[in-house]
Every structure is written in C-alpha cells, then in structure tokens.
Design a protein around this motif. Structure first.
Motif, PDB file in Angstrom:
ATOM      1  N   ASN A  32      10.530   2.202  26.527  1.00 22.56           N
ATOM      2  CA  ASN A  32       9.336   2.881  26.013  1.00 22.56           C
ATOM      3  C   ASN A  32       8.607   3.743  27.034  1.00 22.56           C
ATOM      4  N   LEU A  58      11.868  -3.571  27.399  1.00 23.04           N
ATOM      5  CA  LEU A  58      10.834  -2.876  26.631  1.00 23.04           C
ATOM      6  C   LEU A  58      10.185  -1.775  27.470  1.00 23.04           C
ATOM      7  N   LEU A  60       2.244  -0.178  26.853  1.00 19.95           N
ATOM      8  CA  LEU A  60       3.072  -0.841  25.834  1.00 19.95           C
ATOM      9  C   LEU A  60       2.201  -1.394  24.717  1.00 19.95           C
ATOM     10  N   LEU A  92      12.531  -8.012  22.606  1.00 19.63           N
ATOM     11  CA  LEU A  92      13.179  -7.576  23.832  1.00 19.63           C
ATOM     12  C   LEU A  92      12.612  -8.353  25.013  1.00 19.63           C
ATOM     13  N   ALA A 140       6.625  -8.149  24.471  1.00 24.10           N
ATOM     14  CA  ALA A 140       8.089  -8.149  24.530  1.00 24.10           C
ATOM     15  C   ALA A 140       8.679  -8.958  23.380  1.00 24.10           C
ATOM     16  N   ALA A 168       8.556  -7.175  20.144  1.00 27.56           N
ATOM     17  CA  ALA A 168       9.563  -6.120  20.044  1.00 27.56           C
ATOM     18  C   ALA A 168      10.982  -6.680  20.090  1.00 27.56           C
ATOM     19  N   TYR A 198      10.759  -8.163  28.693  1.00 22.42           N
ATOM     20  CA  TYR A 198       9.723  -7.224  29.142  1.00 22.42           C
ATOM     21  C   TYR A 198      10.326  -6.011  29.835  1.00 22.42           C
ATOM     22  N   GLN A 244       2.171  -0.172  20.656  1.00 19.12           N
ATOM     23  CA  GLN A 244       2.303  -1.051  19.501  1.00 19.12           C
ATOM     24  C   GLN A 244       1.081  -0.959  18.598  1.00 19.12           C
TER      25      GLN A 244
END
Length: 455
Positions: free
Chosen positions: A208, A204, A92, A199, A194, A197, A201, A96
């Motif tokens: 993703n 997310l 993650l 969201l 998170a 984003a 965790y 990003q």
C-alpha cells in the motif's frame, strides 16, 4: 568526508521534475556541516546521512561510514528508522478509513478476538483514532515486556503476550483525556490493520505504500541488497544488534534509506502525483493539542516553526536514530539518519526551522591537560542511587568512567574539575573540599544527579 549528490528523480510518479532546469549542487549551511563533522570526529555518530527535498528536487549529503572501518555511506545506505514507522501505520489506517473498511471513531473491540478485553476507564471505548494519536490510555510499553535478549528486546514479544497484557491492564486515565505516547497502542494498531487486510504488517505496508512510491529500499525484512548496504548500529561507540519487532511492527520495525525517505516526503508534500495523497493528507490533520506545545495528527506531531508548521516524527532503536519532517508552507522536507543512538533531531528541526537551535557537541580536541596527580584523586566509586554507581579509573593521562551494567567511557577535561563525555551528551563535575574529593555530579538530559564517593 562529505559527499553530495543532486538528483532529478525520473519516472511517472515524479512528472513535476520534467520541466526542471539544471540546478547546481546545493550545500548544507556551514553550521550544520560543522556540527555533523564534529559529531563524527568525536565518535558520537559513525555516519549521518541527510536528504533534503524541495521544488529544486532531491539532494543528499553523506558523512561518515557504515561502520568504523567500513565503506562510506550514501543515499542508498540502510538504517533502522524506528518510530517513523508509526506514520506509515497512520497512512495505512487512513487508507482503510477512506475505503470504509474502518472508521477513525470506531471502537477497536470487534476487530480483536472475543476473549481479548479492551481496558478503559469510564464509558468511552478506544477507537482507531485514539490508537494513532496517542490518546488511547494504553501505556508506552506493556508491563509484561521482559526480553530474554536486551540487545534485541522486541524479538520474543508475542501476540499472546500483547493480548494478555491488554486484557489485564487497569488504565490510569479516561480514553481521549490526555496524550500518552504509546508504542503498545501503535503496535496494536498495525496488528489490527494487517489482520483486517488478511496480510502481515510488512506485506500490507509494501503493497500500500512502498510499492506505489517505488520505495524498493523500504522493508522490515532485509533482502540481500539491503544487507549489503546496511549501516551497523552503534551505542556508546560500540556496535550493537539490529532489532526485530514482529508483534509491535507497526510501532517501529521499518528499515529505509534517505533515497527512499525523500520519495516518501515528496508524496507527503504533494510533489509526487500518487493515489496515496488523500490518505497522507488525512494524517496531517490536527486531531488534538494535548501534547504540550505540540499538536498531533494521525501518527505525525506538529510544531510551529518560523517558516510554517513542521510536521515531523523521529525514531530510535538500539543503535540508530532518525528524523523525518516537512513544512508545507515552504515546500521543504528533510530526513536525517544515523547509525548511532545519539539523536539527530536538532539537525532536522534546524534545517526546517532556522529558529530551532543545533545541539552543542563536545569534541576531544577541546579537552585540556590535567595532571596525573589530580586525575588519580578522582579514582574511586561514586554512588548515585541504591543500585547505580559510577566507577572512575585512570590509565596514564586518561580518565575513565563506568556506570553499573554499562560499558566503560572516556572522560575529557574542560578544566581541573569539569569533564565531558563524547559518546553521550553528558558532563561530570567533581566536588572537592579541603583537598579531598567528596562527590561527583552527573549532568545528563537536563538532570543533575549527585554521587557520593564511597571508596
């Protein structure tokens, strides 16, 4: 006891399998099968599920049951994978970073509330990369971690508590100066990613990683199907609670199956054609060699092996242990899951690296008979530390031990003075002088601790 399945996974994500010819069901090496069956027979592990993936496809080897008197496990049985969650968090982060939403070398300060003070020693600030490769200087666990329920210890740890600890912590080393494995750092990283984003965790991670890879059995919150297929966790042979990890989710909250985890390893090996490849490859890159004989990437640890670098991570919660690893040079990936707090790392390492040895496993069948008179002479309390002792008791021809605050365990004789446990990898030897028992020695985790008989 052993059930094997050999799958050629279909779907657009797995086009590399289309031209595969039929492959006979592979078997695990005999020494691995023997070791696994011995662990289950001894009561160490109610079940062990193994998945292997290579150019021939995915194979599953299932041993034992979801609970002692429950259903047999299969590739869809759900286990807590603990700290393997950290490599999901690393992916993650890489995603990003690739999208320009964060930078690995960027300090984390501006991504937290203004009243949260990020602790550092020296001039360098903690970056996203430091959180993921265990060089942040943050400790393994926050000191204000005091669970109301030790059986589910993370459940009541709040974001406010995490912020409070971070703001008051005094680091003992400079950022980037050394390796210190940190659940706190990884949990903080998942929390920041998170929030960045917008969201939770879990949402997310599913959006993703799990959804793009069709990993429908990989979540934090158990849906009904996952509940129906959940292997019950065990510690010292006793059923224990599942762990809920809301605040530090990025450090260890995910549940999954061997079926899904081989999809994950297939993508990491490049067998699966997926948009996640660039992010996954970024997590494999070595960032430092400060962890003893291990190198460290983003999340992953990297160990030299006979067939190439073993890129791996393990995991453990109250009643589960897990291993996932792969070797790019050989194109092989392995996942091993168990509903016990007894490690299965050695199985995973051995399957990826034949030079890595399997652990010796004690079995009840190896025990010898010792006279009841001799057993009775060992009965008593043995003090190993000011607040820690082991009480030895006897019932007929069976000797038992019970450590302070723990469940009673059986002791099995190797000879008249040496005994072994099967619920954990430990041994006890009694010291006798002039027909009187003076002390015992506990051998566990490479340590020898002497306890004097006090009554």
């Amino acid at each position: 006891m052993l059930r094997i399945k050999n799958f050629h996974i279909a779907g657009w994500l797995f086009l590399w399998f289309i031209f595969s010819s039929y492959q006979p069901a592979d078997t695990l090496p005999k020494n691995v099968v023997d070791s696994i069956e011995k662990r289950i027979e001894s009561g160490n592990n109610p079940s062990i599920a193994v998945g292997i993936i290579d150019e021939k496809g995915a194979r599953y080897f299932n041993f034992g049951k979801m609970r002692k008197d429950g259903q047999a496990v299969d590739e869809h049985t759900i286990y807590e994978i603990g700290s393997i969650t950290k490599v999901f968090t690393a992916i993650l982060l890489a995603q990003q970073a690739i999208k320009g939403k964060v930078s690995l070398d960027e300090p984390i300060d501006s991504y937290l509330p203004e009243d949260v003070v990020i602790p550092v020693q020296g001039a360098d600030k903690i970056t996203f990369g430091n959180l993921s490769d265990h060089t942040s200087g943050l400790p393994r666990m926050p000191e204000n971690f005091k669970p109301a329920n030790p059986g589910n210890p993370f459940a009541d740890y709040t974001v406010a508590q995490m912020y409070s600890f971070i703001s008051s912590y005094k680091p003992t080393r400079k950022v980037g100066s050394g390796y210190e494995y940190s659940n706190l750092a990884q949990g903080l990283l998942g929390h920041i990613l998170a929030a960045n984003a917008e969201l939770e965790y879990e949402s997310l991670m599913i959006r993703n990683i799990a959804s793009p890879l069709s990993m429908q059995e990989t979540k934090i919150t158990l849906d009904q199907s996952m509940k129906d297929h959940l292997a019950i966790g065990h510690s010292a042979g006793t059923e224990v609670e599942n762990w809920d990890i809301p605040t530090l989710a990025g450090a260890g909250a995910i549940r999954s199956s061997t079926f899904d985890m081989l999809k994950f390893l297939s993508a990491n090996l490049g067998f699966t054609k997926t948009p996640l490849k660039a992010a996954m490859d970024m997590t494999h890159e070595v960032r430092h060699s400060k962890a003893g004989n291990m190198r460290v990437g983003l999340g992953w640890h990297i160990k030299k092996g006979a067939n190439g670098d073993v890129i791996w991570h393990n995991g453990g919660t109250g009643g589960y242990r897990a291993f996932a690893g792969f070797v790019k040079e050989s194109g092989k990936g392995v996942v091993v899951l168990t509903n016990s707090n007894r490690s299965v790392d050695d199985i995973g390492f051995h399957l990826l690296d034949p030079d890595s040895k399997l652990m010796e496993v004690a079995s009840k069948s190896e025990a010898v008979a010792v006279s009841e008179e001799t057993l009775e002479s060992y009965v008593g309390n043995y003090q190993l530390a000011p607040n820690f002792s082991i009480a030895i008791t006897r019932k007929g021809k069976q000797l038992y031990g019970q450590a302070t605050g723990q469940n009673r365990f059986e002791l099995f004789a190797k000879n008249d003075t040496e005994f072994f446990l099967v619920v954990v990898d430990a041994q006890i030897t009694f010291q006798v002088k002039e027909d009187a028992v003076e002390s015992l020695t506990l051998f566990q985790n490479g340590q020898e601790i002497v306890g004097k008989k006090v009554d």
